[in-house]
Design an enzyme around this catalytic site. Sequence first.
Site, PDB file in Angstrom:
ATOM      1  N   HIS A  23     -43.204 -10.358  -7.999  1.00 18.94           N
ATOM      2  CA  HIS A  23     -42.821  -9.074  -7.195  1.00 18.94           C
ATOM      3  C   HIS A  23     -42.587  -7.930  -8.027  1.00 18.94           C
ATOM      4  CE1 HIS A  23     -43.179 -10.649  -2.881  1.00 18.94           C
ATOM      5  NE2 HIS A  23     -43.560 -11.683  -3.555  1.00 18.94           N
ATOM      6  N   ASP A 115     -39.299  -3.834  -1.552  1.00 14.29           N
ATOM      7  CA  ASP A 115     -40.178  -4.735  -0.984  1.00 14.29           C
ATOM      8  C   ASP A 115     -40.399  -4.952   0.275  1.00 14.29           C
ATOM      9  OD1 ASP A 115     -41.640  -7.451  -0.985  1.00 14.29           O
ATOM     10  OD2 ASP A 115     -41.211  -7.392  -3.313  1.00 14.29           O
TER      11      ASP A 115
END
Length: 451
Positions: A23, A115
Amino acid sequence: MGEKHKSTKPPHVLLFPFPSQGHINPITQFGKRLNSKGVKTTLVTTIYISNKTLSNNTSIPIEPISDGFDDGGHQSADSSESYVNKFREVGSKSLADLIRKLNSEGNHIDAIVYDSFITWALDVAMEFGINGGCFFTQSCAVNNIYYHVHKGLLSIPPNATVSLPGLPNLQPSETPSFVHNPGPYPGWAHGLFNQFSNIHQARWVFTNTFYKLEEEVIEWMRKMWPLKVVGPTVPSMYLDKRLEEDNNYGISVLKPNHTECMKWLNDKPKGSVVYLSFGSGGKLGCEQMEEVAWGLNESNVDFLWVVRETEKEKLPKEFVAKGLVVGWCNQVEVLAHESIGCFVTHCGFNSTLETLSLGVPIVGMPQYSDQTTNAKCLEDIWDVGVRVKADEKGLVRRKNLALCIKEIMEREQGVVARRNANKWRDLAIQAVDEGGSSEKDINEFVFHLKA
Ligand code: UDP
């Protein structure tokens, strides 16, 4: 104050990925693009990840915050659920403290790109009157599936073929594992279905894909959200080459055996090496590891296999590799090497975008999460390789693996797969190059920030 700030300082964006390598890579890479367009960025990550980070070769400073697991990260939590809950509770407070600190230092924040897993970051941003942009690191196909689960329009597990807007029909086993086999990680599954809970409040919705790759599903999503398609977030030197010296992601929590890999690859003929990696966090069971090891040795190919140090004890005792086994490598640099003929991949979405961007055909060996859907797309839609079949125990046997490798390395199917992969590579370059679809969406975001 706003006017004065705008005229004298560049806009400042906080980047807040979920704390794991897969990520951090895409969001950091997006940050580098923003930097190149005159936007200042700061990467927010957990104390645990910040302490583990071996190098930061980017010009993006890191600000650590607590997730409640400063010593061991999410691996040290009792369960995925307890991590997600604690991260929300402790992370919300520590993110708010960080914003206060940056504000008090005169380090004004214009936007937070968070995110999509961390929905609460938007709640914190809004408390401070800061605009939030939700960043999806997974494919739009996968987001679409999770969205339908979230809305109660797709049952878990699906009991028949899944038919959704912009997607081909999917067998239940081709949906993400959290959908067709939700058992093992309820915390992650809930987090993924919950990504859309406050998305209507996000000022922007970013997605790490590119228009030509997922045209139909992107069109469908654009109708719902202020979508900005900004991928592939692969280091620029493999694509448009406009960010000088940008040839790796720059923030690494594991040490790559870079010199050893390159030296070994340099001696190999063009297109002769099979590269294998199962990602930054995934774990193969002992039996699966054994099948892969013997399958590789038996298939008589040169191979470079990434087995993280923590996984090495699962290699069979008597195994002497006929190829090179390393603990970690700089994957994009490896994939870009001309000796690479095929990528045996778990089909994580970064690996997927990297293989497409570098024109490397694949043998897909998905394990869990979105990998099953990515593997389906790689084989049946993007047409860049084959998925290897697992048996009734869910294990890929050595013979099947060896056969798939042979198909890609030696047969006509491999030639076609490479030709298609090169086509995707050209389209990926066009998307991020000057005037491309992703470049246009990034510019629009920057324009909003500077307005
Ligand atoms: N990666 C790397 N070296 C390795 C293996 C992986 O740099 O030896 C990088 C890879 O380039 C990718 C990321 O780690 O950017 C893995 O992300 P992905 O989404 O493919 O899988 P995940 O780790 O999230 O399962």
